[in-house]
Write a protein that holds these residues in place. Structure first.
Motif, PDB file in Angstrom:
ATOM      1  N   UNK A  48       0.746  -1.080   0.039  1.00 59.41           N
ATOM      2  CA  UNK A  48      -0.046  -0.006  -0.101  1.00 59.41           C
ATOM      3  C   UNK A  48       0.738   1.100   0.076  1.00 59.41           C
ATOM      4  N   UNK A  49       1.961   1.317   0.816  1.00 55.99           N
ATOM      5  CA  UNK A  49       2.717   2.458   1.286  1.00 55.99           C
ATOM      6  C   UNK A  49       3.428   2.694  -0.366  1.00 55.99           C
ATOM      7  N   UNK A  50       3.973   1.916  -0.989  1.00 56.87           N
ATOM      8  CA  UNK A  50       4.665   2.053  -2.357  1.00 56.87           C
ATOM      9  C   UNK A  50       3.729   2.511  -3.480  1.00 56.87           C
ATOM     10  N   UNK A  51       2.446   2.022  -3.391  1.00 55.19           N
ATOM     11  CA  UNK A  51       1.518   2.226  -4.307  1.00 55.19           C
ATOM     12  C   UNK A  51       1.153   3.784  -3.867  1.00 55.19           C
ATOM     13  N   UNK A  52       0.757   4.328  -2.598  1.00 51.66           N
ATOM     14  CA  UNK A  52       0.496   5.494  -2.372  1.00 51.66           C
ATOM     15  C   UNK A  52       1.604   6.529  -2.765  1.00 51.66           C
ATOM     16  N   UNK A  53       2.921   5.971  -2.689  1.00 53.74           N
ATOM     17  CA  UNK A  53       3.929   7.297  -3.065  1.00 53.74           C
ATOM     18  C   UNK A  53       3.720   7.540  -4.535  1.00 53.74           C
ATOM     19  N   UNK A  54       3.326   6.172  -5.297  1.00 51.12           N
ATOM     20  CA  UNK A  54       3.281   6.431  -6.691  1.00 51.12           C
ATOM     21  C   UNK A  54       2.275   7.373  -7.275  1.00 51.12           C
ATOM     22  N   UNK A  55       0.994   7.316  -6.407  1.00 56.34           N
ATOM     23  CA  UNK A  55      -0.011   8.151  -6.745  1.00 56.34           C
ATOM     24  C   UNK A  55       0.099   9.413  -6.209  1.00 56.34           C
ATOM     25  N   UNK A  56       0.743   9.612  -5.227  1.00 59.65           N
ATOM     26  CA  UNK A  56       1.260  10.993  -4.754  1.00 59.65           C
ATOM     27  C   UNK A  56       2.077  11.819  -5.685  1.00 59.65           C
ATOM     28  N   UNK A  57       3.075  10.926  -6.355  1.00 57.44           N
ATOM     29  CA  UNK A  57       4.040  11.487  -7.121  1.00 57.44           C
ATOM     30  C   UNK A  57       3.231  12.184  -8.476  1.00 57.44           C
ATOM     31  N   UNK A  58       2.229  11.523  -8.712  1.00 57.96           N
ATOM     32  CA  UNK A  58       1.409  11.976  -9.916  1.00 57.96           C
ATOM     33  C   UNK A  58       0.534  12.909  -9.753  1.00 57.96           C
ATOM     34  N   UNK A  59       0.151  13.085  -8.544  1.00 60.19           N
ATOM     35  CA  UNK A  59      -1.107  14.232  -8.015  1.00 60.19           C
ATOM     36  C   UNK A  59      -0.417  15.556  -7.194  1.00 60.19           C
ATOM     37  N   UNK A  60       0.826  15.558  -6.856  1.00 67.10           N
ATOM     38  CA  UNK A  60       1.331  16.263  -5.668  1.00 67.10           C
ATOM     39  C   UNK A  60       2.587  16.783  -6.294  1.00 67.10           C
ATOM     40  N   UNK A  61       3.085  18.221  -5.656  1.00 62.25           N
ATOM     41  CA  UNK A  61       4.373  18.466  -5.836  1.00 62.25           C
ATOM     42  C   UNK A  61       5.506  17.546  -5.274  1.00 62.25           C
ATOM     43  N   UNK A  62       6.622  17.580  -5.743  1.00 68.78           N
ATOM     44  CA  UNK A  62       7.519  16.745  -5.229  1.00 68.78           C
ATOM     45  C   UNK A  62       7.977  16.697  -3.955  1.00 68.78           C
ATOM     46  N   UNK A  63       7.875  17.848  -3.276  1.00 69.70           N
ATOM     47  CA  UNK A  63       8.348  17.996  -2.008  1.00 69.70           C
ATOM     48  C   UNK A  63       7.270  17.623  -1.024  1.00 69.70           C
TER      49      UNK A  63
END
Length: 237
Positions: A48-63
């Motif tokens: 879940x955490x790895x998937x969550x990070x991938x999704x966040x990279x698509x929707x949020x600023x990198x920082x």
């Protein structure tokens, strides 16, 4: 001017929390949807955490990716995901015999006791300050609870070409097999340059495996903090 802040006050009181909860709900739902899709297509137990990070990279600023993903993961592992995590043949646990859950539990207990005592003392000086510090302390305890529960949900993984070391959502690193020099089954303390512990607790938690690499690697820790190492110690049940 303060007498013209009626709508600003309404926004901060009602709209802002709704926006924050909406974003949080959207990310969690999207992550769970992605995991369900992965299971249907490839089977297995996606993380879940790895998937969550991938999704966040698509929707949020990198920082914002790691801080936001970490906060969502704390809520998810601490209060949403209560299913028992079954291990695959290539997965290994590390929390059952290490004593870390008990140590984190004791830490939460200490936080609760100190929060109660400090609240009573500070309330005599400032009621507002006492409540602010109490809320921060309670939130810290909830975070530690989420960290502790994530240990059982994110096992160490041997993939096709690499070794994925995880310590809940606190630390993780992927080591290609080609970078491994040798592996030692030892529990003695290691004092040498370039040595790191997979556990965030450092020397408070022992290790029974030491992996020596032929080149430096980077371990990603809490909220995206990074640490270079060439030798790493960890506990495996």
């Amino acid at each position: 001017p303060k007498d013209s802040q009626t709508y600003l006050a309404l926004f901060k009181t009602w709209a802002l929390p709704v926006i924050e909860l909406s974003v949080l709900t959207f990310v969690i739902v999207k992550a769970r949807s992605a995991i369900g899709k992965y299971k249907r297509l490839k089977g297995g137990n996606p993380d879940f955490f790895s998937t969550l990070k991938s999704i966040c990279r698509e929707t949020l600023p990198s920082r914002l990716v790691m801080p936001f993903a970490t906060e969502v993961a704390v809520i998810y592992y601490g209060f949403i995901n209560w299913r028992t995590r079954s291990l695959e043949k290539s997965e290994f646990s590390y929390h059952k015999e290490s004593g870390t859950p008990a140590l984190l539990g004791a830490f939460i207990f200490i936080i609760i006791i100190e929060t109660f005592v400090f609240h009573l003392l500070l309330a005599k000086w400032s009621e507002i300050t006492a409540w602010i510090l109490s809320v921060l302390s309670i939130y810290t305890a909830l975070q530690v609870f989420g960290f502790a529960r994530s240990l059982a949900k994110r096992p160490i993984l041997i993939s096709e070409n690499s070794l994925v070391l995880r310590y809940g959502i606190l630390n993780e690193v992927e080591i290609p097999f080609a970078d491994v020099d040798r592996l030692e089954l030892i529990s003695q303390s290691v004092e040498e340059p370039g040595f790191a512990k997979l556990s965030l607790l450092g020397e408070l938690e022992g290790h029974n495996v030491v992996i020596r690499l032929n080149k430096e690697n980077t371990m990603v820790g809490l909220y995206g903090a990074k640490k270079q190492f060439k030798t790493i110690g960890l506990h495996v049940d």
